[in-house]
Design a protein around this motif. Structure first.
Motif, PDB file in Angstrom:
ATOM      1  N   ARG A  22     -57.275  -8.078  63.310  1.00 32.52           N
ATOM      2  CA  ARG A  22     -56.468  -9.226  63.727  1.00 32.52           C
ATOM      3  C   ARG A  22     -56.378  -9.297  65.246  1.00 32.52           C
ATOM      4  O   ARG A  22     -55.305  -9.543  65.811  1.00 32.52           O
ATOM      5  CB  ARG A  22     -55.066  -9.143  63.113  1.00 32.52           C
ATOM      6  CG  ARG A  22     -55.062  -9.255  61.589  1.00 32.52           C
ATOM      7  CD  ARG A  22     -53.648  -9.382  61.035  1.00 32.52           C
ATOM      8  NE  ARG A  22     -53.648  -9.571  59.605  1.00 32.52           N
ATOM      9  CZ  ARG A  22     -53.452  -8.611  58.708  1.00 32.52           C
ATOM     10  NH1 ARG A  22     -53.240  -7.363  59.109  1.00 32.52           N
ATOM     11  NH2 ARG A  22     -53.463  -8.873  57.419  1.00 32.52           N
ATOM     12  N   TYR A  57     -64.917  -7.609  59.612  1.00 29.27           N
ATOM     13  CA  TYR A  57     -63.794  -8.090  60.411  1.00 29.27           C
ATOM     14  C   TYR A  57     -64.269  -9.031  61.524  1.00 29.27           C
ATOM     15  O   TYR A  57     -65.253  -8.755  62.209  1.00 29.27           O
ATOM     16  CB  TYR A  57     -63.028  -6.924  61.039  1.00 29.27           C
ATOM     17  CG  TYR A  57     -62.272  -6.047  60.059  1.00 29.27           C
ATOM     18  CD1 TYR A  57     -62.176  -6.370  58.703  1.00 29.27           C
ATOM     19  CD2 TYR A  57     -61.640  -4.886  60.491  1.00 29.27           C
ATOM     20  CE1 TYR A  57     -61.486  -5.566  57.812  1.00 29.27           C
ATOM     21  CE2 TYR A  57     -60.943  -4.071  59.605  1.00 29.27           C
ATOM     22  CZ  TYR A  57     -60.878  -4.414  58.270  1.00 29.27           C
ATOM     23  OH  TYR A  57     -60.190  -3.602  57.403  1.00 29.27           O
ATOM     24  N   HIS A  58     -63.536 -10.114  61.703  1.00 26.90           N
ATOM     25  CA  HIS A  58     -63.873 -11.121  62.716  1.00 26.90           C
ATOM     26  C   HIS A  58     -65.332 -11.557  62.588  1.00 26.90           C
ATOM     27  O   HIS A  58     -66.069 -11.636  63.582  1.00 26.90           O
ATOM     28  CB  HIS A  58     -63.590 -10.597  64.127  1.00 26.90           C
ATOM     29  CG  HIS A  58     -62.142 -10.563  64.493  1.00 26.90           C
ATOM     30  ND1 HIS A  58     -61.426 -11.673  64.861  1.00 26.90           N
ATOM     31  CD2 HIS A  58     -61.258  -9.522  64.517  1.00 26.90           C
ATOM     32  CE1 HIS A  58     -60.171 -11.334  65.120  1.00 26.90           C
ATOM     33  NE2 HIS A  58     -60.034 -10.046  64.907  1.00 26.90           N
ATOM     34  N   GLY A 250     -52.470  -4.071  62.177  1.00 26.34           N
ATOM     35  CA  GLY A 250     -53.408  -5.023  62.762  1.00 26.34           C
ATOM     36  C   GLY A 250     -52.691  -5.872  63.796  1.00 26.34           C
ATOM     37  O   GLY A 250     -52.055  -6.877  63.468  1.00 26.34           O
ATOM     38  N   THR A 252     -51.997  -8.350  66.991  1.00 29.27           N
ATOM     39  CA  THR A 252     -52.576  -9.569  67.553  1.00 29.27           C
ATOM     40  C   THR A 252     -52.085  -9.857  68.961  1.00 29.27           C
ATOM     41  O   THR A 252     -52.762 -10.538  69.723  1.00 29.27           O
ATOM     42  CB  THR A 252     -52.255 -10.771  66.638  1.00 29.27           C
ATOM     43  OG1 THR A 252     -52.725 -10.485  65.313  1.00 29.27           O
ATOM     44  CG2 THR A 252     -52.935 -12.037  67.114  1.00 29.27           C
TER      45      THR A 252
END
Length: 378
Positions: A22, A57-58, A250, A252
């Protein structure tokens, strides 16, 4: 920074692990690399030594960014975790293909903690059929993997089967005070602790759902500690479980990093009084459940294609957390329009089969109306 010893491995990890799924994003959806670097640098400077990422992820970019950022650090100063995308592996050759790609992205010669990603019954059966574990053991023997484990999303019975299969170095499960009886849950924690398998915990704040509440709930936390965040209570609840060695968050924003560092810098398990506060909060949240669907699936399949248990799960979650964003992914993407409540034709077959005797047809109308509104209730 609170450290926990993994006795079977002879190492100490930071109780707070930096989850890299994240990262902050730019307007175009790409990772804001400068801000992500500042956040990781801050966490590492304060003692975080467990960094967790994964192949998907991403959109595959998380490993690349993590590799860039960590390149400036002494490789022995941190533990790097990533995961094999089991669902993409169709042959033993694929294991090597994805593993080598991950080493390249992460700019490293070895992975400290390597996981079979998001195992459930179907994926576990495929792992056994393809002989994936044997190949990973060979990579471990060659020094390319230090510790081998798995992350898990399925029932406790499947967890029990997997954890009893071999002497795992560690495992990763979802655990928080609202989901203590979901998936592996607290029973999985107890079994892993009994077997001496260190636990890495994901979703300790339930994807952010336990980080922000209405004023009446926040008042309960603040009566005990006016400066405490809801997230800190959730994280401390997980850290109070004896088998837990790493809690992944996670993060941000830098604000989240700083709040987590405050929680784990001088970590204190929840007191009996604080445990009672969490229990009281959980009782309030549970009271918001709209119907008693147990997910038994006796109502399925629906002739019209409605995912009846899925609809009720989304509806109940929406009301419990009073936030549409707690369910938007499940409702819009995982289920999609084809399986939403609006497709109900009112045949009544589901109600004849329901052991809870729920008014399914009427409730499905309410589900669609509430979730179509897309409002944050509070």
């Amino acid at each position: 920074m609170e450290k926990r010893k993994m006795s079977n491995l002879g190492i100490e990890t930071s109780l707070l692990g930096f989850g890299c799924m994240r990262f902050p994003q730019n307007a175009d959806g790409s990772i804001d690399e400068k801000e992500a670097e500042k956040m990781l640098d801050k966490a590492i400077a304060e003692g975080v030594n467990y960094i967790d990422t994964a192949y998907p992820y991403h959109d595959g970019k998380s490993e690349v960014v993590v590799g860039k950022i960590l390149k400036k650090y002494d490789r022995s100063s941190f533990y790097l975790a990533t995961k094999l995308p089991v669902w993409l592996v169709k042959s033993i050759e694929d294991v090597d293909k994805y593993f080598e790609e991950q080493l390249s992205k992460l700019q490293t010669d070895y992975i400290d903690f390597y996981l079979l990603h998001a195992l459930g019954k179907e994926r576990w059966d495929a792992v056994l059929e393809l002989g994936i574990i044997d190949r990973l053991e060979e990579l471990k023997a060659a020094g390319k993997i230090k510790y081998l484990g798995f992350s898990f999303h399925d029932s406790y019975e499947v967890f029990e089967e997997i954890i009893n299969y071999k002497d795992w170095d560690f495992c990763q499960i979802q655990l928080n005070y609202m989901d203590a009886n979901e998936q592996a849950g607290i029973k999985g924690h107890d079994l892993a602790e009994k077997k001496g398998v260190p636990l890495v915990i994901m979703e300790p704040v339930k994807g952010g759902s336990l980080a922000s509440f209405s004023d009446d709930i926040m008042e309960k936390f603040h009566e005990k500690d006016p400066e405490a965040t809801a997230a800190s209570f959730a994280l401390r609840w997980v850290g109070s479980q004896p088998g837990v060695k790493v809690i992944l968050s996670g993060m941000t924003t830098m604000e989240q990093v700083e709040d987590n560092l405050k929680t784990f810098g001088e970590f204190k398990p929840l007191s009996e009084e604080e445990m009672q506060i969490v229990d009281d909060v959980k009782a309030i949240l549970d009271s918001r459940v709209q119907n008693g669907c147990t997910g038994c699936r006796y109502c399925m399949p629906c002739p019209a294609g409605v995912d009846i248990p899925g609809c009720f799960s989304a509806w109940n979650t929406y009301h419990v957390y009073q936030n549409y964003y707690a369910v938007n992914w499940k409702w819009e993407t995982e289920m999609g329009e084809a399986h939403q409540a609006k497709n109900c034709v009112g045949c009544g077959k589901c109600e004849q089969a329901c052991p809870q005797k729920l008014s399914i047809r009427e409730d499905l109308k309410k589900v669609q109306a509430d979730l179509d509104a897309k409002e944050m209730i509070r």
